[in-house]
Design an enzyme around this catalytic site. Structure first.
Site, PDB file in Angstrom:
ATOM      1  N   ASP A 235       0.867  -1.185   0.000  1.00  0.00           N
ATOM      2  CA  ASP A 235       0.000   0.000   0.000  1.00  0.00           C
ATOM      3  C   ASP A 235       0.900   1.230   0.000  1.00  0.00           C
ATOM      4  O   ASP A 235       2.018   1.172  -0.475  1.00  0.00           O
ATOM      5  CB  ASP A 235      -0.952  -0.041   1.195  1.00  0.00           C
ATOM      6  CG  ASP A 235      -2.293   0.620   0.905  1.00  0.00           C
ATOM      7  OD1 ASP A 235      -2.283   1.793   0.471  1.00  0.00           O
ATOM      8  OD2 ASP A 235      -3.345  -0.011   1.094  1.00  0.00           O
ATOM      9  N   HIS A 258       2.244   2.111  -3.140  1.00  0.00           N
ATOM     10  CA  HIS A 258       1.298   3.028  -3.768  1.00  0.00           C
ATOM     11  C   HIS A 258       1.757   4.480  -3.680  1.00  0.00           C
ATOM     12  O   HIS A 258       0.953   5.390  -3.834  1.00  0.00           O
ATOM     13  CB  HIS A 258      -0.087   2.867  -3.125  1.00  0.00           C
ATOM     14  CG  HIS A 258      -0.716   1.536  -3.385  1.00  0.00           C
ATOM     15  ND1 HIS A 258      -1.972   1.198  -2.924  1.00  0.00           N
ATOM     16  CD2 HIS A 258      -0.271   0.445  -4.066  1.00  0.00           C
ATOM     17  CE1 HIS A 258      -2.270  -0.033  -3.307  1.00  0.00           C
ATOM     18  NE2 HIS A 258      -1.248  -0.508  -3.994  1.00  0.00           N
TER      19      HIS A 258
END
Length: 411
Positions: A235, A258
């Site tokens: 993430d 991310h």
């Protein structure tokens, strides 16, 4: 003929001995208060639960009134810890927590039955805390990922919530340095409600497909620095939550992951406040995003005074992205009259490659457009040979100088 040493020589030797003894019992801070977890019953065989021994050592160190007490986790041992909370305030002005060995989470999520599933290790209410060392914190997250609702929503009893490896809650004037984090069940490090907090030379490592494993999440915190840190996760490498200000992020290597993200903000329609964020001299490799701001349409408040500077991208899907229309199903949001105001955002000194056709994507709200956007000295090209990249901006107002691809902003 032998001569007996004079009284003066004997006194001088004795004096040296006393001086040597004095310095031998002290460290640089004037204290020898070291609390080794082995002295409080820890075994370190990766099988025995050592959490109570850790808590006993912590309580003893935290109760020390002078100097800088230190809880020591020795090298070459693996300590299994069930969920543990290291609570303050402590009597000493500063307290050290040195991790030289490995701290292991329980393998099975069933250990958290009837416990707070979001928490494994946490420090709460400690001022002057310094967590450091060349050891590791291994969250052994596989068991949680296998039952995550993100990837297995059809699974009966799938898990939405999983433990954070290490939480800092209301820990002011504190730091985290040099520790290696491995495979947290969810977010690796949470900094919540902390002021004047420093993260330096930390390594975070989890697989690209591990769900919700943010590297560092910051919320309700002010005056923080993150520097010289390597993050590979499933993430956001760093996620910046609500009520965060005066944050400096520099020399971070991000990937996979991310990106470095402000948000998401305003999901529940609340008033958000994020400002004075500076991200610089960082590198993104193979990430989903680079410099990202994401807000929900139902939110209110502002994100302002943000600078992304001297960033380098290698095959990043969205090197530059603002999404004021963030929602559960991408592209399915209806336009609303509300939104979080995004203003005074600077992008300067970018270079590298985009793995998608849109290298700059500013998807701003019609009702609350982005204003005061500045782009300068940006050169982003396609990662693939023979491809071109574009800039796609909607409702984004500002100025740009020497920007490729471009132009994009509305004056």
């Amino acid at each position: 003929m032998m001569h007996k040493p004079s009284f003066e020589i004997f006194a001088f030797i004795l004096s040296l001995g006393l001086i040597s003894s004095e310095f031998g019992c002290s460290n640089a801070y004037g204290t020898a208060n070291i609390f080794n977890v082995l002295d409080y019953g820890a075994v370190g065989n990766s099988i025995t639960d050592d959490s109570q021994a850790f808590l006993k050592a912590w309580k003893a160190a935290c109760s020390t009134p002078t100097g800088t007490p230190k809880v020591a986790i020795p090298p070459n041992k693996s300590f299994l810890l069930n969920p543990a909370l290291f609570r303050g305030p402590c009597r000493a002005k500063n307290i050290d927590f040195e991790i030289s060995g490995t701290i292991l989470a329980p393998k099975s999520p069933t250990v958290w039955n009837r416990l707070d599933a979001s928490q494994w290790l946490a420090f709460s209410g400690v001022t002057g805390l310094n967590v450091y060392g060349m050891g590791a914190i291994d969250g052994r997250g596989n068991g949680w990922w296998d039952q995550s609702c993100r990837y297995r929503p059809q699974l009966n009893g799938c898990t939405k919530l999983a433990p954070t490896a290490l939480k800092f809650i209301s820990c002011n004037e504190s730091s985290l340095r040099s520790v290696h984090f491995i495979d947290s069940p969810q977010t690796h490090v949470l900094v919540l409600g902390c002021n004047f907090f420093d993260v330096n030379n930390v390594t975070i490592q989890s697989p690209e497909n591990s769900p919700n494993t943010d590297g560092i999440h910051i919320q309700f915190s002010h005056h923080l620095t993150i520097s010289y840190t390597n993050i590979a996760s499933g993430d956001d490498c760093v996620s910046i939550g609500d009520f965060t200000s005066h944050l400096s992020i520099t020399n971070v290597n991000c990937g996979p992951g991310h990106g470095i993200s402000i948000g998401s903000l305003g999901k529940d329609g609340n008033f958000v406040q994020v400002e004075n964020i500076h991200v610089s001299n960082s590198f993104f490799k193979g990430t989903t995003n680079g410099a990202r701001i994401k807000t929900w349409q139902v939110g209110k408040g502002y994100v302002r005074n943000v600078m992304f500077e001297n960033l380098h991208f290698d095959s990043v899907q969205n090197p530059v992205i603002i999404d004021q229309n963030y929602c559960d199903v991408r592209g399915a949001c209806q336009e609303l009259t509300t939104g979080v105001q995004v203003s005074q955002v600077t992008y300067r000194g970018f270079d590298g490659t985009s793995s998608t056709d849109v290298a700059i994507n500013l998807n701003c709200s019609q009702a609350v457009p982005c204003t005061g956007i500045s782009m300068e000295s940006i050169n982003l090209v396609a990662a693939g040979v023979g491809r071109q990249v574009i800039a796609d901006c909607g409702n984004a107002h500002g100025k740009e100088t020497r920007v490729v691809p471009g132009p994009c902003l509305q004056n």
